[in-house]
Design an enzyme around this catalytic site. Structure first.
Site, mmCIF file in Angstrom:
data_model
loop_
_atom_site.group_PDB
_atom_site.id
_atom_site.type_symbol
_atom_site.label_atom_id
_atom_site.label_comp_id
_atom_site.label_asym_id
_atom_site.label_seq_id
_atom_site.Cartn_x
_atom_site.Cartn_y
_atom_site.Cartn_z
ATOM 1 N N CYS A 199 7.206 -13.899 -43.267
ATOM 2 C CA CYS A 199 5.878 -13.901 -42.637
ATOM 3 C C CYS A 199 4.967 -12.867 -43.285
ATOM 4 O O CYS A 199 5.048 -11.670 -42.969
ATOM 5 C CB CYS A 199 6.027 -13.623 -41.136
ATOM 6 S SG CYS A 199 4.447 -13.499 -40.294
ATOM 7 N N CYS B 191 2.716 -10.975 -40.921
ATOM 8 C CA CYS B 191 3.361 -9.902 -40.145
ATOM 9 C C CYS B 191 3.668 -8.688 -41.024
ATOM 10 O O CYS B 191 3.478 -7.561 -40.603
ATOM 11 C CB CYS B 191 4.686 -10.383 -39.541
ATOM 12 S SG CYS B 191 4.649 -12.038 -38.875
ATOM 13 N N ASP B 192 4.188 -8.915 -42.230
ATOM 14 C CA ASP B 192 4.755 -7.803 -43.025
ATOM 15 C C ASP B 192 3.974 -7.476 -44.295
ATOM 16 O O ASP B 192 4.325 -6.519 -44.999
ATOM 17 C CB ASP B 192 6.205 -8.155 -43.434
ATOM 18 C CG ASP B 192 7.080 -8.404 -42.216
ATOM 19 O OD1 ASP B 192 6.860 -7.721 -41.204
ATOM 20 O OD2 ASP B 192 7.959 -9.281 -42.279
#
Ligand code: NAP
Length: 307
Positions: free
Chosen positions: A131, A134-135
Site C-alpha cells: 500500500c 499507507c507507507d
C-alpha cells in the site's frame, strides 16, 4: 428478521445498502473493518465520475457510508464465517452471531496477492508493502522497487515517484498491462525507470530489508540491489485475490471469483454478488457500485412484487 443482508462495506456493499434501504428494505450490512474496502486506500480516485477535486477513496467511501446510514442501513462490525441456505432463508454466521434474511448480497472484495518469494513475509512493514498510500511517506527520498505491470502497480509507482522516490518498476514482461494513459505517464516520468523482463526473486536483510535479488528472464542474469544510505522499499502489486473462501461449497467459483447472471444473482436463488469478487473483466470502483445497485434493485423489486 432483515429483508436483506449485505456482506462487505466497500463501494459495492455501500451502494447496495443505499439502494435497498432507500427502497424501505430492512438492510443489515456486515463489515468487520473500516468501510471503503480497497478503494479507501486510493489517495485520489481520479476516474470515479464526479471526482474532479482529487477526492480520496476514503472521502468517497465515508460519504457513501453516511448516505447508506441516513436511509436506515444498520451496520454491524462482524466478520462473516459462513452462509447457509435453510429453505427460503439464508443463514449468515459471523464471529459474533447469526443472522437470517431471504436475500444476501455478497460484496467482500479482494485483497492483494503476495508474490511468495523468500523474505517477502519477513520484511512486511520493514521494507515490503502492499500500500503506497499507507507507507509511501517512509520512502520519499529512497529507492523503491514496484513489482507488477498492471493498473495498480503503475498508479502506485506514479504516486511514489511524485513523492520524490526513485522508482523502479519491475515487470516480468516487455509490455505493461496497465492502461495506455497510465503506462505513458510512467514511461515519461523522470523519477521512474522500468526494468523489463525482470522478476523479484529474493529479499535479504537482518532486521529490515537490505538487499534484493532481481532476475532478467531474457538474459538469464541475476543481480543484487543493495541498500544505499537511504530507504529501500519494495511495493508489490501482482493482482488481487477475491475474498470468497467462505463461499466454497455453497457456490461454484472460478479462480475464487463468483459467476453471476444479469441481475448479479449467483447460482443460488436469493444470493447475489457484487464488486471485485464477481467473475468479470473490468474491476473499477464505478463497476463495483453498478453491481451493487443492480443487485439491490433486483432484491427490492422481488420484495415489493412477489414477497
Ligand atoms: P492486474 O491487472 O491483474 O495486474 C497484475 C500485474 O502483476 C500484471 O502486470 C502481472 O503481470 C503481474 N503479476 C502477476 N503475478 C505475478 C508474479 N507472480 N510475478 C510477477 N508479476 C506478476 O492487477 P491490479 O493491477 O492489481 O488490478 C486489479 C484490477 O483492478 C484490474 O481489473 C485493474 O484494471 C483494476 N484497477 C483499476 C484501477 C484504475 O482504473 N484506476 C486502478 C487499480 C486497479 P502480467 O502483465 O505479465 O500478467
Amino acid at each position: 428478521m432483515n429483508n436483506v443482508i449485505i456482506i462487505g462495506g466497500g463501494p459495492a456493499g455501500l451502494t447496495a445498502a443505499i439502494y435497498t434501504s432507500r427502497a424501505n428494505v430492512k438492510t443489515l450490512l456486515l463489515e468487520p473493518e473500516l468501510e471503503g474496502g480497497q478503494a479507501a486506500l486510493t489517495l485520489s480516485l481520479e476516474n470515479y465520475p464526479g471526482s474532479v477535486k482529487g477526492d480520496s477513496g476514503m472521502d468517497i467511501a465515508m460519504r457513501m457510508r453516511e448516505q447508506a446510514v441516513s436511509f436506515g442501513t444498520e451496520i454491524v462490525k462482524e466478520r462473516v464465517e459462513s452462509v447457509e441456505v435453510d429453505g427460503d432463508e439464508k443463514v449468515v454466521k459471523t464471529d459474533g452471531g447469526e443472522y437470517r434474511a431471504k436475500y444476501v448480497i455478497v460484496c467482500t472484495g479482494s485483497k492483494p496477492n503476495t508474490l511468495g518469494v523468500p523474505g517477502e513475509e519477513k520484511f512486511v512493514s520493514r521494507g515490503v508493502s502492499y500500500c503506497a498510500t499507507c507507507d509511501g511517506a517512509f520512502y520519499q527520498n529512497g529507492d523503491v522497487y514496484v513489482i507488477g505491470g498492471g493498473n495498480s502497480a503503475v498508479e502506485e509507482a506514479l504516486y511514489l515517484a511524485n513523492l520524490g522516490a526513485k522508482v523502479h518498476i519491475v515487470h516480468r514482461r516487455s509490455e505493461l498491462r496497465a492502461e495506455g494513459f497510465l503506462a505513458d505517464q510512467a514511461k515519461n516520468h523522470e523519477n521512474i525507470e522500468i526494468l523489463w523482463n525482470t522478476e523479484l526473486k529474493e529479499l535479504w536483510g537482518e532486521k529490515a530489508l537490505e538487499n534484493l535479488v532481481l532476475y532478467n528472464n531474457k538474459t538469464d542474469e541475476r543481480f543484487v540491489i543493495e541498500k544505499k544510505n537511504r530507504p529501500l522499499g519494495v511495493f508489490i502489486y501482482v493482482g488481487i485475490k477475491p475474498q470468497t473462501e467462505f463461499l466454497e461449497g455453497l457456490l461454484d467459483l472460478n479462480k475464487g471469483q463468483v459467476p453471476v447472471d444479469k441481475h448479479q444473482m449467483t447460482a443460488v436463488d436469493g444470493i447475489y454478488a457484487a464488486g471485485d469478487i464477481v467473475d468479470k473483466d473490468f474491476k473499477q470502483v464505478v463497476t463495483a457500485c453498478s453491481d451493487g445497485c443492480i443487485a439491490a434493485m433486483d432484491v427490492a423489486r422481488r420484495i415489493t412484487q412477489y414477497d
